[in-house]
Design a protein around this motif. Structure first.
Motif, PDB file in Angstrom:
ATOM      1  N   ARG A 281       0.806  -1.191   0.106  1.00 38.86           N
ATOM      2  CA  ARG A 281       0.040   0.127   0.062  1.00 38.86           C
ATOM      3  C   ARG A 281       0.861   1.421   0.055  1.00 38.86           C
ATOM      4  N   THR A 282       0.850   1.650  -1.099  1.00 43.08           N
ATOM      5  CA  THR A 282       1.752   3.035  -1.115  1.00 43.08           C
ATOM      6  C   THR A 282       0.826   4.240  -2.200  1.00 43.08           C
ATOM      7  N   ILE A 283       1.162   5.335  -2.109  1.00 47.66           N
ATOM      8  CA  ILE A 283       0.603   6.538  -2.720  1.00 47.66           C
ATOM      9  C   ILE A 283       1.943   7.363  -3.176  1.00 47.66           C
ATOM     10  N   ARG A 284       1.947   7.884  -4.370  1.00 43.17           N
ATOM     11  CA  ARG A 284       2.887   8.735  -4.591  1.00 43.17           C
ATOM     12  C   ARG A 284       2.263  10.346  -4.675  1.00 43.17           C
ATOM     13  N   THR A 285       3.161  11.160  -4.129  1.00 42.64           N
ATOM     14  CA  THR A 285       2.807  12.733  -3.982  1.00 42.64           C
ATOM     15  C   THR A 285       2.444  12.850  -5.441  1.00 42.64           C
ATOM     16  N   GLY A 286       1.131  13.674  -5.385  1.00 43.33           N
ATOM     17  CA  GLY A 286       0.574  14.109  -6.798  1.00 43.33           C
ATOM     18  C   GLY A 286      -0.452  13.146  -7.387  1.00 43.33           C
TER      19      GLY A 286
END
Length: 74
Positions: free
Chosen positions: A38-43
């Motif tokens: 589970r990860t999200i990148r900035t933007g």
């Protein structure tokens, strides 16, 4: 918008902005709905629900711009 910190400077708490209301909501990586890591990148664009018990929190965060899996194996 990431906040906080973690191992090796990786972010653990995130902030998303509702583009219609400009309201900001925080969420943790455990609120990301996905299989595997589970990860999200900035933007990155996401879809989410506002927690009915706490309007400052986002829940059920879904990534809309999933990367091509082949990019990870080059």
């Amino acid at each position: 918008m990431p906040l906080g910190s973690g191992h090796d400077g990786r972010q653990g708490t995130y902030v998303v902005r509702d583009i219609e209301t400009e309201t900001r909501h925080s969420f943790m990586y455990s609120d990301i709905v996905t299989e595997g890591f589970r990860t999200i990148r900035t933007g990155e664009r996401v879809r989410f629900m506002v927690d009915p018990d706490n309007s400052e929190r986002a829940r059920y965060v879904i990534r809309l711009d999933l990367p091509d899996i082949e990019d990870y194996y080059r």
